[in-house]
Design a protein around this motif. Structure first.
Motif, PDB file in Angstrom:
ATOM      1  N   HIS A 113       0.860  -1.182   0.000  1.00 54.47           N
ATOM      2  CA  HIS A 113       0.000   0.000   0.000  1.00 54.47           C
ATOM      3  C   HIS A 113       0.900   1.238   0.000  1.00 54.47           C
ATOM      4  CE1 HIS A 113      -3.002  -2.945   1.391  1.00 54.47           C
ATOM      5  NE2 HIS A 113      -3.914  -2.071   0.981  1.00 54.47           N
ATOM      6  N   LEU A 114       0.518   2.244  -0.769  1.00 52.68           N
ATOM      7  CA  LEU A 114       1.243   3.517  -0.776  1.00 52.68           C
ATOM      8  C   LEU A 114       0.261   4.601  -0.390  1.00 52.68           C
ATOM      9  CD1 LEU A 114       2.143   1.823  -3.654  1.00 52.68           C
ATOM     10  CD2 LEU A 114       4.044   3.426  -3.357  1.00 52.68           C
ATOM     11  N   THR A 115       0.648   5.433   0.576  1.00 46.79           N
ATOM     12  CA  THR A 115      -0.293   6.412   1.107  1.00 46.79           C
ATOM     13  C   THR A 115       0.382   7.762   1.335  1.00 46.79           C
ATOM     14  OG1 THR A 115      -1.964   6.781   2.829  1.00 46.79           O
ATOM     15  CG2 THR A 115       0.112   5.797   3.535  1.00 46.79           C
ATOM     16  N   GLY A 116      -0.431   8.785   1.354  1.00 44.44           N
ATOM     17  CA  GLY A 116       0.045  10.153   1.581  1.00 44.44           C
ATOM     18  C   GLY A 116      -1.106  11.103   1.323  1.00 44.44           C
ATOM     19  N   LEU A 117      -0.759  12.351   1.035  1.00 40.09           N
ATOM     20  CA  LEU A 117      -1.778  13.365   0.753  1.00 40.09           C
ATOM     21  C   LEU A 117      -2.007  13.373  -0.756  1.00 40.09           C
ATOM     22  CD1 LEU A 117      -0.389  16.141   3.141  1.00 40.09           C
ATOM     23  CD2 LEU A 117      -2.309  14.585   3.570  1.00 40.09           C
ATOM     24  N   THR A 118      -2.921  12.531  -1.201  1.00 38.24           N
ATOM     25  CA  THR A 118      -3.092  12.328  -2.640  1.00 38.24           C
ATOM     26  C   THR A 118      -3.725  13.533  -3.335  1.00 38.24           C
ATOM     27  OG1 THR A 118      -5.195  11.199  -2.227  1.00 38.24           O
ATOM     28  CG2 THR A 118      -3.227   9.821  -2.425  1.00 38.24           C
ATOM     29  N   GLY A 119      -4.257  14.474  -2.562  1.00 40.78           N
ATOM     30  CA  GLY A 119      -4.805  15.697  -3.164  1.00 40.78           C
ATOM     31  C   GLY A 119      -3.724  16.675  -3.593  1.00 40.78           C
ATOM     32  N   ASP A 120      -2.487  16.452  -3.158  1.00 38.59           N
ATOM     33  CA  ASP A 120      -1.359  17.287  -3.550  1.00 38.59           C
ATOM     34  C   ASP A 120      -0.741  16.683  -4.804  1.00 38.59           C
ATOM     35  OD1 ASP A 120       1.734  17.664  -3.516  1.00 38.59           O
ATOM     36  OD2 ASP A 120       1.000  19.304  -2.260  1.00 38.59           O
ATOM     37  N   SER A 121      -0.653  17.454  -5.890  1.00 41.61           N
ATOM     38  CA  SER A 121      -0.232  16.879  -7.171  1.00 41.61           C
ATOM     39  C   SER A 121       1.193  16.346  -7.121  1.00 41.61           C
ATOM     40  CB  SER A 121      -0.365  17.905  -8.300  1.00 41.61           C
ATOM     41  OG  SER A 121       0.448  19.035  -8.064  1.00 41.61           O
ATOM     42  N   GLU A 122       2.095  17.031  -6.403  1.00 43.34           N
ATOM     43  CA  GLU A 122       3.476  16.554  -6.325  1.00 43.34           C
ATOM     44  C   GLU A 122       3.552  15.252  -5.540  1.00 43.34           C
ATOM     45  OE1 GLU A 122       7.971  18.037  -5.035  1.00 43.34           O
ATOM     46  OE2 GLU A 122       6.250  19.330  -4.620  1.00 43.34           O
ATOM     47  N   ASP A 123       2.841  15.194  -4.410  1.00 42.27           N
ATOM     48  CA  ASP A 123       2.842  13.971  -3.611  1.00 42.27           C
ATOM     49  C   ASP A 123       2.186  12.819  -4.378  1.00 42.27           C
ATOM     50  OD1 ASP A 123       3.972  15.593  -1.727  1.00 42.27           O
ATOM     51  OD2 ASP A 123       2.568  15.098  -0.115  1.00 42.27           O
ATOM     52  N   ALA A 124       1.081  13.113  -5.056  1.00 46.26           N
ATOM     53  CA  ALA A 124       0.394  12.074  -5.831  1.00 46.26           C
ATOM     54  C   ALA A 124       1.297  11.556  -6.947  1.00 46.26           C
ATOM     55  CB  ALA A 124      -0.909  12.626  -6.412  1.00 46.26           C
ATOM     56  N   ASP A 134      -5.363   7.543   0.063  1.00 52.38           N
ATOM     57  CA  ASP A 134      -5.063   8.728   0.853  1.00 52.38           C
ATOM     58  C   ASP A 134      -4.877   8.342   2.318  1.00 52.38           C
ATOM     59  OD1 ASP A 134      -5.271  11.921   0.436  1.00 52.38           O
ATOM     60  OD2 ASP A 134      -5.947  11.381   2.459  1.00 52.38           O
ATOM     61  N   ILE A 135      -4.017   9.058   2.993  1.00 52.73           N
ATOM     62  CA  ILE A 135      -3.738   8.778   4.421  1.00 52.73           C
ATOM     63  C   ILE A 135      -5.020   8.835   5.251  1.00 52.73           C
ATOM     64  CG2 ILE A 135      -3.185  11.171   5.068  1.00 52.73           C
ATOM     65  CD1 ILE A 135      -0.892   8.390   6.200  1.00 52.73           C
ATOM     66  N   GLU A 136      -5.969   9.680   4.834  1.00 49.42           N
ATOM     67  CA  GLU A 136      -7.233   9.822   5.572  1.00 49.42           C
ATOM     68  C   GLU A 136      -8.122   8.589   5.424  1.00 49.42           C
ATOM     69  OE1 GLU A 136      -8.299  12.326   7.519  1.00 49.42           O
ATOM     70  OE2 GLU A 136      -6.495  13.553   7.259  1.00 49.42           O
ATOM     71  N   ASP A 137      -7.845   7.777   4.415  1.00 46.07           N
ATOM     72  CA  ASP A 137      -8.706   6.619   4.148  1.00 46.07           C
ATOM     73  C   ASP A 137      -8.232   5.342   4.825  1.00 46.07           C
ATOM     74  OD1 ASP A 137     -10.449   8.090   2.573  1.00 46.07           O
ATOM     75  OD2 ASP A 137      -9.294   7.751   0.742  1.00 46.07           O
ATOM     76  N   ILE A 138      -7.163   5.431   5.611  1.00 46.27           N
ATOM     77  CA  ILE A 138      -6.709   4.252   6.352  1.00 46.27           C
ATOM     78  C   ILE A 138      -7.665   3.997   7.515  1.00 46.27           C
ATOM     79  CG2 ILE A 138      -4.860   3.295   7.787  1.00 46.27           C
ATOM     80  CD1 ILE A 138      -2.848   4.832   6.111  1.00 46.27           C
ATOM     81  N   GLY A 139      -8.116   2.759   7.620  1.00 46.99           N
ATOM     82  CA  GLY A 139      -9.028   2.398   8.713  1.00 46.99           C
ATOM     83  C   GLY A 139      -8.349   1.466   9.714  1.00 46.99           C
ATOM     84  N   TRP A 140      -9.117   1.057  10.710  1.00 50.59           N
ATOM     85  CA  TRP A 140      -8.590   0.197  11.782  1.00 50.59           C
ATOM     86  C   TRP A 140      -9.542  -0.968  12.013  1.00 50.59           C
ATOM     87  CZ3 TRP A 140      -4.195  -0.518  14.315  1.00 50.59           C
ATOM     88  CH2 TRP A 140      -4.209  -1.246  15.512  1.00 50.59           C
ATOM     89  N   VAL A 165      -6.300  -1.106   7.969  1.00 48.71           N
ATOM     90  CA  VAL A 165      -6.936  -1.692   6.787  1.00 48.71           C
ATOM     91  C   VAL A 165      -7.192  -0.608   5.745  1.00 48.71           C
ATOM     92  CG1 VAL A 165      -8.039  -3.607   8.015  1.00 48.71           C
ATOM     93  CG2 VAL A 165      -9.244  -1.414   7.823  1.00 48.71           C
ATOM     94  N   ASP A 166      -7.326  -1.053   4.477  1.00 47.03           N
ATOM     95  CA  ASP A 166      -7.650  -0.110   3.407  1.00 47.03           C
ATOM     96  C   ASP A 166      -9.168   0.000   3.256  1.00 47.03           C
ATOM     97  OD1 ASP A 166      -8.477  -2.346   1.957  1.00 47.03           O
ATOM     98  OD2 ASP A 166      -6.685  -2.414   0.698  1.00 47.03           O
ATOM     99  N   LEU A 167      -9.614   0.692   2.224  1.00 49.19           N
ATOM    100  CA  LEU A 167     -11.044   0.937   2.038  1.00 49.19           C
ATOM    101  C   LEU A 167     -11.833  -0.343   1.771  1.00 49.19           C
ATOM    102  CD1 LEU A 167     -10.834   4.192  -0.104  1.00 49.19           C
ATOM    103  CD2 LEU A 167     -11.831   4.002   2.182  1.00 49.19           C
ATOM    104  N   ASP A 168     -11.158  -1.381   1.292  1.00 48.60           N
ATOM    105  CA  ASP A 168     -11.825  -2.668   1.051  1.00 48.60           C
ATOM    106  C   ASP A 168     -11.714  -3.624   2.238  1.00 48.60           C
ATOM    107  OD1 ASP A 168     -12.623  -1.996  -1.584  1.00 48.60           O
ATOM    108  OD2 ASP A 168     -10.589  -2.408  -2.296  1.00 48.60           O
ATOM    109  N   GLY A 169     -11.162  -3.117   3.336  1.00 49.22           N
ATOM    110  CA  GLY A 169     -11.021  -3.956   4.520  1.00 49.22           C
ATOM    111  C   GLY A 169      -9.819  -4.880   4.495  1.00 49.22           C
ATOM    112  N   ASN A 170      -8.917  -4.684   3.522  1.00 49.76           N
ATOM    113  CA  ASN A 170      -7.720  -5.526   3.445  1.00 49.76           C
ATOM    114  C   ASN A 170      -6.664  -5.050   4.433  1.00 49.76           C
ATOM    115  OD1 ASN A 170      -8.652  -7.066   1.149  1.00 49.76           O
ATOM    116  ND2 ASN A 170      -8.284  -5.236  -0.082  1.00 49.76           N
ATOM    117  N   ASP A 171      -5.995  -6.007   5.069  1.00 50.76           N
ATOM    118  CA  ASP A 171      -4.920  -5.656   5.994  1.00 50.76           C
ATOM    119  C   ASP A 171      -3.788  -4.953   5.246  1.00 50.76           C
ATOM    120  OD1 ASP A 171      -6.055  -6.705   8.328  1.00 50.76           O
ATOM    121  OD2 ASP A 171      -5.424  -8.730   7.797  1.00 50.76           O
ATOM    122  N   MET A 172      -3.197  -3.968   5.917  1.00 53.29           N
ATOM    123  CA  MET A 172      -2.086  -3.217   5.340  1.00 53.29           C
ATOM    124  C   MET A 172      -0.794  -3.698   6.008  1.00 53.29           C
ATOM    125  SD  MET A 172      -3.963   0.521   5.129  1.00 53.29           S
ATOM    126  CE  MET A 172      -2.619   1.324   4.263  1.00 53.29           C
TER     127      MET A 172
END
Length: 386
Positions: free
Chosen positions: A173-184, A205-211, A219-226
């Motif tokens: 999984h790769l995560t960060g602030l995906t709304g920033d064009s340079e980071d994305a 996006d870092i905000e979409d990481i769940g627990w 976990v990611d948005l599909d419930g997969n372990d990270m």
């Protein structure tokens, strides 16, 4: 080392669009600028950049081991005590690092001087690894630069090889602030290199990481372990975030690893000086509350322990801040570093970015500005070996 003016490729914007380089212009100003390039001799590269980079990395790794074994030094770096076990366990496991970048002051004469270590979340790697290499090939082909030109750049190949060390059977999984064009763009490029190494990848996006409460774990948005996560998001921010308290409970392996938090802190600069005082590639540096800081006199660079892209850095000459960048940092304290004026190439000041992959030096990038402080809008200019 010299700066040579040259014509730009008339179709470079189309080339950028084809390879997803959509942040080549920022706020209407050029970020990528190929109306000139920096030329080096092979000796410049091998003796003055590559060899010192390897030596500085060795010193940094030795320093990291000492810091992680010394509560006084961890406090000095303002690393929250709750996270000390996380960092120590990561170091003891020998968690792998992917990459990093030293920023050096170098103008072709005298030893390169370490300005800082972007050890945790360095960006501009796509431009360094791919787009300036494309420029080199096309500039030779179009006779913009000499036919014999080369480039110090094996970053792309080294990244693919390093990803293989993390295990091709893993899902990354790769995560960060995906709304920033340079980071994305950085995340998309690193995902591509990981895919070439055989890893399956997911960007989020870092905000979409769940627990997951049952058993615990991110976990990611599909419930997969990270299980394996590359984060383009600073450790000091993670320590402050709500899910920071769960970092130690999770089995996630992070890239960059937690122990890198001690090297991405500007406090590493005075600690390196304390441990290796007088080394030709280091600048005298002290914590601001250290009486020894007075030895720098009235001219120095003042940097917060935590800072990004030049924010809250000020250049002080004869007691007056002559160049300063605003920003949100500084609450944790400052360091002072001896002034190593950047070389002046006709009114522009370049900083050398010396890249490491798997702790090995493997390429360089150059950012230049009309001011002596390199910030987010500083231009990226390609280089060649002549």
């Amino acid at each position: 080392m010299q700066r040579i003016a040259c014509p730009e490729r008339d179709d470079w914007r189309d080339t950028a669009a084809q390879c997803g380089f959509d942040f080549h212009t920022i706020d209407g100003e050029r970020y990528w600028d190929e109306r000139g390039y920096y030329a080096f001799t092979l000796d410049d590269i091998e003796r003055d950049i590559e060899a010192p980079t390897a030596e500085i990395e060795e010193m940094c790794l030795e320093a990291a081991g000492r810091i992680l074994d010394d509560e006084r030094l961890l406090r000095r770096l303002q690393i929250p005590q709750a996270f000390w076990p996380l960092l120590a366990a990561s170091w003891q496991r020998d968690d792998k690092s992917l990459y990093g970048r030293f920023d050096l002051s170098y103008g072709g004469h005298g030893p390169a001087k370490l300005l800082e270590y972007n050890a945790d979340t360095p960006t501009s790697i796509f431009e360094a690894a791919v787009f300036q290499w494309t420029w080199l090939e096309q500039a030779i082909e179009r006779r913009i630069i000499p036919q014999r030109a080369d480039q110090y750049n094996s970053i792309h190949e080294r990244l693919i090889a390093r990803w293989q060390d993390f295990g091709g059977s893993h899902h990354l999984h790769l995560t960060g602030l995906t709304g920033d064009s340079e980071d994305a763009g950085t995340l998309a490029y690193l995902a591509d290199t990981a895919s070439q190494a055989g890893l399956a990848t997911t960007l989020l996006d870092i905000e979409d990481i769940g627990w997951r409460d049952d058993g615990g774990g991110f976990v990611d948005l599909d419930g997969n372990d990270m299980a394996l996560v590359f984060k383009l998001y600073p450790w000091e921010w993670m320590f402050q975030d709500a899910f920071g308290a769960r970092l130690e409970q999770a089995a996630t392996r992070w890239i960059e690893p937690p122990w890198k938090a001690v090297l991405s802190n500007k406090g590493i600069l005075p600690l390196l000086w304390e441990m290796f005082e007088g080394h030709p590639n280091l600048l005298p540096a002290f914590f601001e509350d250290d009486p020894k800081a007075a030895s720098l006199g009235p001219s120095f660079v003042r940097k917060p322990l935590f800072s990004r892209e030049g924010a809250n850095v000020s250049l002080v000459a004869d007691g007056v801040a002559v160049s300063a960048q605003d920003g949100p940092y500084g609450a944790e304290g400052f360091i002072r570093q001896a002034l190593a004026p950047l070389p002046d190439f006709g009114g522009v000041f370049p900083v050398i970015g010396s890249w490491l992959v798997a702790h090995e030096p493997c390429g360089l990038s150059i950012r230049e500005d009309e001011t002596p402080i390199t910030g987010n809008s500083s231009r990226f200019v390609p280089h060649a070996i002549l």
